[in-house]
Design a protein around this motif. Structure first.
Motif, mmCIF file in Angstrom:
data_model
loop_
_atom_site.group_PDB
_atom_site.id
_atom_site.type_symbol
_atom_site.label_atom_id
_atom_site.label_comp_id
_atom_site.label_asym_id
_atom_site.label_seq_id
_atom_site.Cartn_x
_atom_site.Cartn_y
_atom_site.Cartn_z
ATOM 1 N N ASN A 49 2.393 12.371 0.032
ATOM 2 C CA ASN A 49 3.244 12.724 0.311
ATOM 3 C C ASN A 49 4.579 11.790 1.338
ATOM 4 O O ASN A 49 5.153 12.286 1.573
ATOM 5 C CB ASN A 49 4.661 14.060 0.508
ATOM 6 N N ALA A 50 3.962 10.737 1.330
ATOM 7 C CA ALA A 50 3.789 9.272 2.696
ATOM 8 C C ALA A 50 5.691 8.522 2.535
ATOM 9 O O ALA A 50 5.193 8.724 0.907
ATOM 10 C CB ALA A 50 3.038 8.437 2.871
ATOM 11 N N GLY A 51 6.464 8.695 2.627
ATOM 12 C CA GLY A 51 6.998 7.794 2.809
ATOM 13 C C GLY A 51 6.731 5.824 2.764
ATOM 14 O O GLY A 51 6.261 6.026 3.421
ATOM 15 N N TYR A 52 7.381 4.796 2.248
ATOM 16 C CA TYR A 52 7.327 3.444 2.772
ATOM 17 C C TYR A 52 8.792 3.175 2.097
ATOM 18 O O TYR A 52 9.501 3.161 1.625
ATOM 19 C CB TYR A 52 6.228 3.415 1.134
ATOM 20 N N THR A 53 8.484 2.147 3.019
ATOM 21 C CA THR A 53 10.065 1.263 3.122
ATOM 22 C C THR A 53 9.132 0.238 2.335
ATOM 23 O O THR A 53 8.649 -0.481 1.594
ATOM 24 C CB THR A 53 10.346 0.369 4.729
ATOM 25 N N ILE A 54 10.646 -0.495 2.238
ATOM 26 C CA ILE A 54 10.200 -2.127 1.327
ATOM 27 C C ILE A 54 9.420 -2.572 1.790
ATOM 28 O O ILE A 54 9.670 -2.852 2.890
ATOM 29 C CB ILE A 54 11.803 -2.660 0.643
ATOM 30 N N GLY A 55 9.615 -3.222 1.308
ATOM 31 C CA GLY A 55 8.145 -4.963 1.398
ATOM 32 C C GLY A 55 9.005 -5.985 1.923
ATOM 33 O O GLY A 55 10.122 -5.886 1.454
ATOM 34 N N ARG A 56 8.859 -6.748 3.684
ATOM 35 C CA ARG A 56 10.094 -7.602 3.499
ATOM 36 C C ARG A 56 8.885 -8.588 4.360
ATOM 37 O O ARG A 56 7.586 -8.222 4.789
ATOM 38 C CB ARG A 56 10.758 -6.832 4.877
ATOM 39 N N GLN A 57 8.888 -9.415 3.810
ATOM 40 C CA GLN A 57 8.674 -10.710 4.846
ATOM 41 C C GLN A 57 8.945 -11.082 6.102
ATOM 42 O O GLN A 57 9.810 -10.631 7.238
ATOM 43 C CB GLN A 57 9.296 -12.434 4.036
ATOM 44 N N LYS A 58 7.526 -11.108 6.968
ATOM 45 C CA LYS A 58 7.375 -11.559 8.550
ATOM 46 C C LYS A 58 6.914 -12.436 9.191
ATOM 47 O O LYS A 58 6.325 -13.354 8.228
ATOM 48 C CB LYS A 58 6.189 -10.212 9.026
ATOM 49 N N TYR A 59 8.203 -13.232 9.787
ATOM 50 C CA TYR A 59 7.768 -14.599 10.117
ATOM 51 C C TYR A 59 7.096 -15.189 11.726
ATOM 52 O O TYR A 59 7.312 -16.366 11.549
ATOM 53 C CB TYR A 59 9.375 -15.326 9.766
ATOM 54 N N ASN A 60 6.948 -13.892 12.130
ATOM 55 C CA ASN A 60 6.140 -14.712 13.544
ATOM 56 C C ASN A 60 5.607 -13.328 14.157
ATOM 57 O O ASN A 60 5.496 -12.268 13.160
ATOM 58 C CB ASN A 60 7.617 -14.556 14.582
ATOM 59 N N ASN A 61 4.796 -13.676 15.226
ATOM 60 C CA ASN A 61 3.974 -11.909 15.912
ATOM 61 C C ASN A 61 4.175 -12.010 16.554
ATOM 62 O O ASN A 61 4.095 -10.299 17.215
ATOM 63 C CB ASN A 61 2.409 -13.025 16.344
ATOM 64 N N SER A 62 5.754 -10.817 16.547
ATOM 65 C CA SER A 62 6.400 -10.514 17.157
ATOM 66 C C SER A 62 6.190 -8.970 16.530
ATOM 67 O O SER A 62 5.590 -8.494 15.494
ATOM 68 C CB SER A 62 7.591 -10.513 17.401
ATOM 69 N N ALA A 126 5.487 -6.997 5.564
ATOM 70 C CA ALA A 126 5.162 -5.930 6.046
ATOM 71 C C ALA A 126 5.972 -5.199 5.892
ATOM 72 O O ALA A 126 6.802 -4.851 4.635
ATOM 73 C CB ALA A 126 6.022 -5.916 7.575
ATOM 74 N N ARG A 127 6.076 -3.438 6.052
ATOM 75 C CA ARG A 127 6.616 -2.458 5.494
ATOM 76 C C ARG A 127 6.060 -1.397 6.198
ATOM 77 O O ARG A 127 4.709 -1.318 7.141
ATOM 78 C CB ARG A 127 6.230 -1.863 3.643
ATOM 79 N N LEU A 128 6.711 -0.284 6.329
ATOM 80 C CA LEU A 128 6.312 1.389 6.876
ATOM 81 C C LEU A 128 5.695 1.866 6.237
ATOM 82 O O LEU A 128 5.625 2.597 4.570
ATOM 83 C CB LEU A 128 7.316 1.350 7.841
ATOM 84 N N LYS A 129 4.626 3.056 6.501
ATOM 85 C CA LYS A 129 3.894 3.800 5.962
ATOM 86 C C LYS A 129 4.532 5.090 6.845
ATOM 87 O O LYS A 129 4.544 5.247 8.001
ATOM 88 C CB LYS A 129 2.306 3.479 5.576
ATOM 89 N N MET A 130 4.926 6.327 6.298
ATOM 90 C CA MET A 130 5.353 7.075 7.367
ATOM 91 C C MET A 130 5.316 8.813 7.092
ATOM 92 O O MET A 130 5.495 9.040 5.612
ATOM 93 C CB MET A 130 7.087 6.761 7.819
ATOM 94 N N TRP A 131 4.756 9.605 7.372
ATOM 95 C CA TRP A 131 4.756 11.008 7.412
ATOM 96 C C TRP A 131 4.274 12.108 8.237
ATOM 97 O O TRP A 131 4.998 11.917 9.079
ATOM 98 C CB TRP A 131 2.874 11.097 6.286
ATOM 99 N N ALA A 132 4.928 12.888 7.771
ATOM 100 C CA ALA A 132 5.393 14.058 9.025
ATOM 101 C C ALA A 132 4.064 14.267 9.837
ATOM 102 O O ALA A 132 2.668 14.684 9.165
ATOM 103 C CB ALA A 132 5.470 15.348 8.346
ATOM 104 N N ALA A 133 4.576 14.592 11.424
ATOM 105 C CA ALA A 133 3.028 14.866 12.268
ATOM 106 C C ALA A 133 2.650 15.676 12.518
ATOM 107 O O ALA A 133 1.348 16.840 12.860
ATOM 108 C CB ALA A 133 3.426 14.219 13.640
#
Length: 157
Positions: A49-62, A126-133
């Motif tokens: 039951n984690a949530g995921y954002t859409i994947g997006r291209q990452k252009y730098n090391n920030s 990159a994308r984010l994976k998120m779930w409740a702590a």
């Protein structure tokens, strides 16, 4: 004549300094700093039951930028990366995962370094994976994120 020469030299030096400052920006000058909204439900089950954002291209090391708008919740978050869009996502968060509460954050990661700067691949995503702590944090969350961070925010990790 002497003053004209000094003005020309001064102008040339100003142009050269501006060019050096642009070149000195390196890969951080190019990036995807546009925020994408996210909204989904999460539970404490990281795998089902984690949530995921859409994947997006990452252009730098920030850092990755994330804004969590939902108040009163603690959310575990990972920055995940890959070299092929939408497959083989791997946790690239520095120190494993972070805990976010409402606010604006930057998350240290090594996505760009792992896939592009290493010379292994020509792009990174990159994308984010998120779930409740915790169980009190289950439910709907929302906010925005971008794969490259252009500002300075509290560091989540």
């Amino acid at each position: 004549m002497k003053n004209t020469f000094k003005k020309i030299v001064a102008s040339a030096m100003a142009v050269a300094a501006a060019a050096v400052s642009v070149v000195g920006m390196g890969t951080n000058a190019i990036g995807d700093y546009t925020n994408s909204d996210y909204s989904f439900s999460v539970t404490t089950d990281e795998w089902l039951n984690a949530g995921y954002t859409i994947g997006r291209q990452k252009y730098n090391n920030s850092s990755v930028y994330v804004r969590l708008d939902t108040t009163g919740k603690s959310i575990y978050t990972q920055t995940q990366g890959t070299y092929v869009y939408s497959s083989h996502w791997v946790n690239n968060t520095s120190r494993g995962r972070v805990t976010l509460t409402s606010g604006r954050w930057e998350i240290y990661n090594n996505i760009f370094e792992t896939y592009v700067e290493s010379g292994k691949y020509g792009q990174a995503y990159a994308r984010l994976k998120m779930w409740a702590a915790n169980s009190n944090s289950s439910g709907s969350i929302s906010g925005a994120w971008s794969p490259d961070c252009s500002g300075s925010y509290p560091v989540a990790n």
